[in-house]
Design a protein around this motif. Structure first.
Motif, mmCIF file in Angstrom:
data_model
loop_
_atom_site.group_PDB
_atom_site.id
_atom_site.type_symbol
_atom_site.label_atom_id
_atom_site.label_comp_id
_atom_site.label_asym_id
_atom_site.label_seq_id
_atom_site.Cartn_x
_atom_site.Cartn_y
_atom_site.Cartn_z
ATOM 1 N N GLY A 165 33.678 44.958 77.498
ATOM 2 C CA GLY A 165 35.038 45.212 77.032
ATOM 3 C C GLY A 165 35.394 44.419 75.784
ATOM 4 N N PRO A 166 35.190 43.089 75.797
ATOM 5 C CA PRO A 166 35.532 42.301 74.608
ATOM 6 C C PRO A 166 34.733 42.699 73.364
ATOM 7 N N ASP A 167 33.441 42.975 73.528
ATOM 8 C CA ASP A 167 32.634 43.369 72.364
ATOM 9 C C ASP A 167 33.123 44.693 71.788
ATOM 10 N N GLY A 168 33.464 45.643 72.656
ATOM 11 C CA GLY A 168 33.993 46.924 72.190
ATOM 12 C C GLY A 168 35.332 46.767 71.503
ATOM 13 N N ALA A 169 36.192 45.903 72.071
ATOM 14 C CA ALA A 169 37.504 45.662 71.468
ATOM 15 C C ALA A 169 37.367 44.979 70.110
ATOM 16 N N ALA A 170 36.427 44.039 70.002
ATOM 17 C CA ALA A 170 36.205 43.358 68.721
ATOM 18 C C ALA A 170 35.709 44.338 67.667
#
Length: 195
Positions: A165-170
């Protein structure tokens, strides 16, 4: 993604509290920017800058020295990412001081947000910052990276326990920031901003 003329991205680490969690989030995020060829990244860490909250038309020599640390960096930026915690449903006072001591440095540039905190993940701070940056004539991008319960979301290695999730959001945040950064830089080169 334009890699022929990278954007000068300034990442602002907004917390200056002792024992802060900010370096963990900042290290993770700047590792994401380092994977991209469309940005060059500089960091402004507010734990290393001491700007008073009271503004003055004639800053003292001490304040001028602090401004000299950051004003040229902000001025040279094509885009910003603010990494902020949420303190008492808002953002840190050190960040407000940084914003208030500058004006033209923010104008017609995109700003993205990475936030962290308790249940809200810092999103209340981000929503307030959108209003503040609008007054500075900056453009805030829609997508954010947010960590609720941040202390429990990172492992001992400084990476998210579940990075998907965080990598996709970044990636979404940086893609939007890149689009706006190139569009605004191009527009300003042919038609100076009349703010």
């Amino acid at each position: 993604m334009d890699t022929t003329n990278p954007l000068n991205l300034v990442v602002i680490v907004a917390s200056n509290r002792e024992g802060r969690f900010a370096p963990v989030v900042a290290d993770w995020f700047t590792a994401r920017t380092a994977e991209r060829d469309d940005f060059t990244t500089r960091i402004v860490d507010l734990a290393e800058v001491d700007l008073p909250s009271a503004l003055s038309h004639t800053p003292s020599p001490a304040v001028q020295a602090e401004l000299a640390k950051v004003a040229p960096v902000l001025d040279a930026a094509d885009a910003f990412v603010v990494i902020t915690p949420e303190y008492n449903h808002s953002f840190p006072a050190a960040l407000k001081s940084l914003i208030d001591w500058h004006f033209k440095e923010w104008q017609a540039k995109p700003v993205g947000f990475v936030s962290y905190g308790g249940v809200s993940g810092g999103l209340r701070a981000v929503e307030q910052l959108r209003q503040v940056y609008a007054e500075m004539h900056a453009v805030t991008v829609r997508d954010t990276v947010s960590f609720h319960g941040a202390h429990g979301r990172f492992g001992d290695d400084g990476n998210p326990l579940d990075p998907t999730g965080p990598d996709g959001a970044a990636k979404s945040l940086l893609d939007q920031l890149g689009w706006w950064g190139h569009a605004l830089r191009s527009a300003k080169s042919t038609h100076p901003y009349a703010g």
